[in-house]
Design a protein around this motif. Structure first.
Motif, PDB file in Angstrom:
ATOM      1  N   GLY A   1       0.876  -1.210  -0.109  1.00 53.00           N
ATOM      2  CA  GLY A   1       0.375   0.296   0.248  1.00 53.00           C
ATOM      3  C   GLY A   1       0.775   0.881  -0.152  1.00 53.00           C
ATOM      4  N   ILE A   2       0.614   2.396  -1.085  1.00 55.70           N
ATOM      5  CA  ILE A   2       1.289   3.317  -0.675  1.00 55.70           C
ATOM      6  C   ILE A   2       1.165   4.473   0.322  1.00 55.70           C
ATOM      7  CG2 ILE A   2       1.288   5.701  -1.894  1.00 55.70           C
ATOM      8  CD1 ILE A   2      -0.003   3.963  -4.824  1.00 55.70           C
ATOM      9  N   ASP A   3       0.077   4.059   1.050  1.00 54.96           N
ATOM     10  CA  ASP A   3      -0.201   5.118   2.147  1.00 54.96           C
ATOM     11  C   ASP A   3       0.409   4.275   3.060  1.00 54.96           C
ATOM     12  OD1 ASP A   3      -1.915   2.449   2.351  1.00 54.96           O
ATOM     13  OD2 ASP A   3      -3.187   3.803   3.456  1.00 54.96           O
ATOM     14  N   VAL A   4       0.470   2.794   3.391  1.00 53.54           N
ATOM     15  CA  VAL A   4       1.116   2.207   4.327  1.00 53.54           C
ATOM     16  C   VAL A   4       3.158   3.021   4.145  1.00 53.54           C
ATOM     17  CG1 VAL A   4       2.383   0.212   5.725  1.00 53.54           C
ATOM     18  CG2 VAL A   4       0.163   0.668   4.613  1.00 53.54           C
ATOM     19  N   LEU A   5       3.661   2.810   3.193  1.00 55.36           N
ATOM     20  CA  LEU A   5       4.437   3.408   2.529  1.00 55.36           C
ATOM     21  C   LEU A   5       5.144   4.534   2.903  1.00 55.36           C
ATOM     22  CD1 LEU A   5       6.158   2.293  -0.995  1.00 55.36           C
ATOM     23  CD2 LEU A   5       6.560   0.964   1.328  1.00 55.36           C
ATOM     24  N   GLU A   6       4.007   5.637   2.565  1.00 56.73           N
ATOM     25  CA  GLU A   6       3.862   7.348   3.725  1.00 56.73           C
ATOM     26  C   GLU A   6       3.942   7.016   5.051  1.00 56.73           C
ATOM     27  OE1 GLU A   6       1.323   8.462   1.460  1.00 56.73           O
ATOM     28  OE2 GLU A   6       1.854   9.838   0.743  1.00 56.73           O
ATOM     29  N   ARG A   7       3.387   5.639   5.445  1.00 59.47           N
ATOM     30  CA  ARG A   7       3.069   5.793   7.078  1.00 59.47           C
ATOM     31  C   ARG A   7       4.439   4.907   7.632  1.00 59.47           C
ATOM     32  NH1 ARG A   7      -0.155   1.246   8.532  1.00 59.47           N
ATOM     33  NH2 ARG A   7      -2.014   2.005   7.382  1.00 59.47           N
ATOM     34  N   CYS A   8       4.937   4.268   7.019  1.00 60.47           N
ATOM     35  CA  CYS A   8       6.468   3.828   7.105  1.00 60.47           C
ATOM     36  C   CYS A   8       7.518   4.637   6.825  1.00 60.47           C
ATOM     37  CB  CYS A   8       6.491   2.554   6.596  1.00 60.47           C
ATOM     38  SG  CYS A   8       5.937   1.408   6.754  1.00 60.47           S
ATOM     39  N   GLN A   9       7.727   6.057   6.512  1.00 61.21           N
ATOM     40  CA  GLN A   9       8.365   6.635   5.845  1.00 61.21           C
ATOM     41  C   GLN A   9       8.596   7.876   7.284  1.00 61.21           C
ATOM     42  OE1 GLN A   9       8.325   9.677   2.761  1.00 61.21           O
ATOM     43  NE2 GLN A   9      10.075  10.879   3.664  1.00 61.21           N
ATOM     44  N   ARG A  10       7.075   7.966   7.607  1.00 64.39           N
ATOM     45  CA  ARG A  10       7.327   8.640   9.005  1.00 64.39           C
ATOM     46  C   ARG A  10       7.500   8.311  10.568  1.00 64.39           C
ATOM     47  NH1 ARG A  10       1.990   9.790   6.212  1.00 64.39           N
ATOM     48  NH2 ARG A  10       1.089   8.605   8.275  1.00 64.39           N
ATOM     49  N   ILE A  11       7.127   7.326  10.644  1.00 73.94           N
ATOM     50  CA  ILE A  11       7.881   6.329  11.557  1.00 73.94           C
ATOM     51  C   ILE A  11       8.696   6.462  11.733  1.00 73.94           C
ATOM     52  CG2 ILE A  11       7.564   3.859  13.017  1.00 73.94           C
ATOM     53  CD1 ILE A  11       4.888   3.256  11.942  1.00 73.94           C
ATOM     54  N   TYR A  12       9.588   5.432  10.765  1.00 71.36           N
ATOM     55  CA  TYR A  12      11.173   5.909  10.390  1.00 71.36           C
ATOM     56  C   TYR A  12      11.667   6.962  10.882  1.00 71.36           C
ATOM     57  CZ  TYR A  12      10.450   1.264   7.840  1.00 71.36           C
ATOM     58  OH  TYR A  12      10.042   0.077   7.391  1.00 71.36           O
ATOM     59  N   ARG A  13      11.531   8.216  10.161  1.00 65.31           N
ATOM     60  CA  ARG A  13      11.890   9.571  10.835  1.00 65.31           C
ATOM     61  C   ARG A  13      11.576   9.800  11.980  1.00 65.31           C
ATOM     62  NH1 ARG A  13      11.443  15.128   7.180  1.00 65.31           N
ATOM     63  NH2 ARG A  13      12.214  16.442   9.098  1.00 65.31           N
ATOM     64  N   GLY A  14      10.788   9.430  12.700  1.00 66.40           N
ATOM     65  CA  GLY A  14      10.028  10.278  13.991  1.00 66.40           C
ATOM     66  C   GLY A  14      11.254   8.949  15.128  1.00 66.40           C
ATOM     67  N   ILE A  15      11.335   8.320  14.459  1.00 63.69           N
ATOM     68  CA  ILE A  15      12.296   7.171  15.308  1.00 63.69           C
ATOM     69  C   ILE A  15      13.601   7.315  15.647  1.00 63.69           C
ATOM     70  CG2 ILE A  15      13.242   4.966  15.779  1.00 63.69           C
ATOM     71  CD1 ILE A  15      10.713   3.947  14.532  1.00 63.69           C
TER      72      ILE A  15
END
Length: 378
Positions: free
Chosen positions: A359-373
């Motif tokens: 899912g493209i939306d899930v990839l976007e979410r992961c990008q935000r999670i990785y940056r946040g961590i």
């Protein structure tokens, strides 16, 4: 979104099931063009990069970890004859489809962008690693570790979406390992009309199988999550012809190991005459022993989910700490002393299939999670 999707499509299109060199070249080139990181390419083709704080002494190293090799594509996933052409990648219905979209070039693209864009706390070194040979027993990870790759903490971007609830990107605090074994039963050949003149290897193998069936499967608890292994005979091969007592029989055993516990397969060798036990593959399990890291990563994942603004509660459930059933490179890193967590876009049932997608939306979410961590102090 466009940059993330474009980068994913570019990486997915590059064949990397037999030779991952071209995919590694693309990742290395991107890092050198888009970041000021120190970029290394090691002898087996791993791509490693480091962003170091210049005005503070290094306190800890946090790595975003993935791999750029994939399993062979199906014919429908390549533009050439057989599996020789460029990989097909399609954007349809909010998903990217093609070999490697889920496992794991989509999450790898999200890692790259987060690595570039994150502003880490003072004293933290950010690392990025894309390994080769993950699909071949962790060849790249083992080489990198042997050469000194030793981050304090790592987010391994394998799939963790859809474990606690559909559409939720969870944080895996543990995964199972895999130990593949062979039991070889040896006997003495004889004519089948006089079975007492020989020693039937199949009978000895059967006795060994009975012991395997009676062994307890390994079990453990990690951060309050139960991890239960398994033990199964998956292949039996013995005998040469219908009228000869067999002198050899091989039994394949698949064991899913857990942190700190394994089945007592050695009991077979010590109990049944003529049976030898050998280990063919041993992929280590993973458990995160760093509670602060696990809790901080989960907090970030929950914040990212909460910020989606979804009205549908069934798809806006909060992420949880979960256990992943499959072995990953996190096992090798954890065995070497790195505190690992798994967080990624792939959902169960997507990797290694001829309909693989993410899912493209899930990839976007992961990008935000990785940056946040990367930006969260632990």
């Amino acid at each position: 979104m466009t940059e993330l999707v474009d980068l994913t499509e570019r990486l997915v299109a590059i064949p990397s099931h037999e030779d991952a060199t071209a995919a590694g070249d693309a990742i290395e080139t991107w890092l050198r063009a888009e970041t000021d990181a120190r970029v290394d390419r090691d002898a087996v083709g791993n791509v490693l990069a480091y962003r170091e704080t210049t005005d503070e002494p290094a306190g800890d190293t946090l790595a975003l970890v993935g791999h750029h090799d994939v399993v062979p594509p199906a014919d429908r996933q390549t533009t050439g004859e057989g599996v020789d052409g460029e990989y097909v990648v399609e954007r349809r219905d909010g998903r990217l489809r093609g070999r490697g979209t889920a496992d794991m070039k989509g999450a790898l693209a999200a890692c790259l962008l987060a690595f570039r864009d994150a502003t880490p706390p003072a004293g933290r070194t950010l690392a990025f690693a894309s390994f080769v040979g993950e699909e071949d027993g962790g060849v790249g990870a083992r080489h990198a570790i042997g050469e000194g790759f030793a981050p304090d903490r790592a987010i391994v971007a394998e799939g963790s979406t859809g474990y606690s609830a559909p559409g939720v990107t969870d944080v895996a605090v543990a995964h199972k390992g895999r130990r593949g074994s062979t039991l070889v039963a040896s006997g003495t050949a004889a004519h089948a009309s006089e079975p007492e003149a020989g020693a039937n290897a199949i009978y000895r193998a059967s006795d060994a199988i009975d012991i395997v069936r009676g062994l307890d499967a390994p079990a453990a608890t990690v951060r309050g999550e139960s991890v239960t292994g398994s033990l199964a005979v998956t292949l039996v091969s013995g005998g040469e012809t219908w009228n000869v007592i067999p002198e050899r029989c091989e039994v394949t055993v698949d064991e899913r190991t857990v942190p700190g516990d394994r089945a007592d397969l050695g009991r077979v060798e010590g109990t049944v005459t003529g049976v030898e036990w050998t280990v063919d593959q041993d992929l280590p399990p993973m458990a995160c022993e760093d509670a602060d890291f696990a809790d901080a990563a989960l907090a970030v994942a929950r914040e990212v989910h909460a910020g989606r603004g979804l009205d549908d509660a069934s798809t806006a459930d909060s992420p949880e700490h979960v256990v992943k059933p499959h072995a990953t490179d996190a096992g090798w890193l954890a065995s070497a002393g790195t505190a690992c967590l798994i967080c990624g876009a792939a959902e169960p049932g997507q990797a290694h299939t001829d309909t693989e997608s993410v899912g493209i939306d899930v990839l976007e979410r992961c990008q935000r999670i990785y940056r946040g961590i990367c930006e969260r102090a632990v």
